[in-house]
Design a protein around this motif. Structure first.
Motif, PDB file in Angstrom:
ATOM      1  N   TYR A 359      -1.821  12.713  -4.742  1.00 33.90           N
ATOM      2  CA  TYR A 359      -0.431  12.340  -4.985  1.00 33.90           C
ATOM      3  C   TYR A 359       0.519  13.516  -4.783  1.00 33.90           C
ATOM      4  O   TYR A 359       1.669  13.334  -4.373  1.00 33.90           O
ATOM      5  N   THR A 360       0.056  14.726  -5.088  1.00 37.05           N
ATOM      6  CA  THR A 360       0.900  15.900  -4.871  1.00 37.05           C
ATOM      7  C   THR A 360       1.244  16.042  -3.391  1.00 37.05           C
ATOM      8  O   THR A 360       2.406  16.270  -3.023  1.00 37.05           O
ATOM      9  N   LYS A 361       0.245  15.908  -2.522  1.00 33.08           N
ATOM     10  CA  LYS A 361       0.485  15.972  -1.078  1.00 33.08           C
ATOM     11  C   LYS A 361       1.356  14.811  -0.626  1.00 33.08           C
ATOM     12  O   LYS A 361       2.225  14.962   0.241  1.00 33.08           O
ATOM     13  N   ASP A 362       1.130  13.646  -1.226  1.00 29.73           N
ATOM     14  CA  ASP A 362       1.913  12.462  -0.877  1.00 29.73           C
ATOM     15  C   ASP A 362       3.385  12.660  -1.225  1.00 29.73           C
ATOM     16  O   ASP A 362       4.278  12.268  -0.466  1.00 29.73           O
ATOM     17  N   VAL A 363       3.641  13.279  -2.381  1.00 28.53           N
ATOM     18  CA  VAL A 363       5.018  13.542  -2.799  1.00 28.53           C
ATOM     19  C   VAL A 363       5.679  14.540  -1.852  1.00 28.53           C
ATOM     20  O   VAL A 363       6.843  14.372  -1.468  1.00 28.53           O
TER      21      VAL A 363
END
Length: 406
Positions: A359-363
């Motif tokens: 999710y960090t990369k997605d954000v």
């Protein structure tokens, strides 16, 4: 009667220490500071609204990086085998932030009186949230505070990194937006009015571009106060209605999530924060239900909170974590599959950390995508504004040349 006192004292190293501590009287204050290894020099009572727990805006705010340094200091002292009271005294004396220093003075006294560290930190929920307190309590229960400090440092660094990325990504669009607004205000309020008189004296029929420009300029001159006040009034009205009506708040949050690009970003940031919090708590040995409850507190969107409450209810009813997350409708299939593999292998902790990284990369990608879209839109808006002004001003001037007989 207990009241806050502002004091100046010297610690065991001879350094001057200033802060605010609640005490029954000056003698009680002296005894409290004495028990903390400090010698009182001077003191004076302060009003409650100016005290530590009040709403004074003059006190320095405790930032995320202050908390990172705070827990790193405690972790190092814990690893070195320094007793708790000595560790708290050292952290208090070395703190650069005066607000944190004052809090640590009270925390040191509370621990000295027999309270646990988690209980003492829990007295300041605006600084040490339930997540921090839960992790500290888990460390106290397991006898491994160092691990709790490590988890907190890792989590706070993630939060700080996320905040920094979002600030950096939005800095240029914000500056560009300010430039656009200032350009509109200056052109409509200063430049255009100076040219309007000349255009009117041309004595010819004015095109729509010019009349609309003149009308807009006159509106800015006449109602400039309304233009400036409107956003503030709308914001206060929105906040007031939202605070007084849960139905309105839920409707607005649902609408925010349905927005084409911003809604996707809100959803991803919320779930990223939720996943990171849940993973940090679970890896510290806290049971799943309490992990879900604490992680849910990091989400502010009511529509998402309702979905996450469904997850909590399903887990309490005995459903596997993967099925509960799947029932919420907020987690992608890849994440559900990863959690299911972690459950089946009995190795859920690293899987939850991978979900957080996902999710960090997605954000990061979502933020960059939003910025990529906003920048050309603001540039185009500025260009259209300048073209409108140029056409409205120079159009009649060029048209007047056609009526000049040479």
């Amino acid at each position: 009667m207990i009241q806050p006192y502002k004091y100046k004292a010297y610690n065991a190293k001879g350094r001057a220490v200033r802060g605010v501590v609640s005490a029954a009287n000056e003698a009680d204050l002296y005894n409290q500071l004495k028990s903390s290894g400090m010698e009182l020099v001077s003191c004076s009572p302060v009003q409650k609204e100016s005290a530590l727990g009040g709403l004074s805006i003059m006190r320095p705010k405790i930032k995320t990086r202050d908390l990172i340094q705070f827990f790193m200091h405690l972790e190092q002292l814990q690893a070195a085998g320094v007793p708790m009271l000595d560790s708290l005294a050292d952290v208090r004396d070395s703190a650069d932030n005066q607000t944190l220093k004052d809090i640590m003075t009270d925390v040191h006294r509370s621990v000295f009186d027999g309270a646990s560290l988690s209980e003492s930190l829990g007295n300041y929920p605006k600084v040490f949230t339930s997540l921090y307190v839960s992790l500290i309590k888990a460390g106290e229960d397991t006898g491994d505070l160092e691990k709790s400090y490590t988890q907190l440092i890792k989590y706070l660094k993630w939060v700080d990194d996320m905040q920094t990325k979002i600030k950096k990504a939005t800095r240029y669009p914000t500056i560009l937006l300010v430039v656009v607004i200032l350009t509109i205000v200056v052109m409509m309020g200063v430049v255009v009015p100076q040219i309007v008189g000349f255009i009117k004296n041309l004595g010819q029929e004015l095109p729509f571009m010019t009349t609309s420009l003149m009308a807009t300029s006159e509106f800015f001159q006449e109602y400039w106060w309304a233009v400036l006040a409107a956003p503030i009034v709308l914001f206060i009205t929105y906040k007031t209605i939202r605070k007084g009506s849960e139905g309105f708040a839920y409707t607005m949050d649902s609408w925010f999530l349905r927005m084409p690009i911003a809604g996707v970003l809100i959803r991803k940031i919320s779930i990223a924060r939720y996943s990171q919090t849940f993973g940090s708590l679970f890896s510290s040995g806290i049971d799943v239900i309490n992990c879900l409850k604490s992680a849910k507190k990091t989400v502010t969107n009511l529509a998402l909170i309702e979905a996450l409450e469904t997850v909590e209810a399903r887990v309490q009813a005995g459903a596997p974590l993967s099925q509960a997350f799947n029932s919420s409708g907020e987690f992608p299939t890849l994440v559900i599959r990863m959690i299911k593999i972690g459950e089946e292998s009995g190795n859920l902790t690293p899987v939850l950390m991978q979900v957080s990284e996902f999710y960090t990369k997605d954000v990061d990608e979502a933020v960059q995508g939003l910025i990529t879209m906003i920048e050309p839109m603001l540039t185009a808006l500025l260009g259209i504004m300048i073209l409108w002004i140029a056409a409205g001003v120079f159009g009649p001037i060029y048209a007047s040349f056609e009526h000049i007989n040479i």
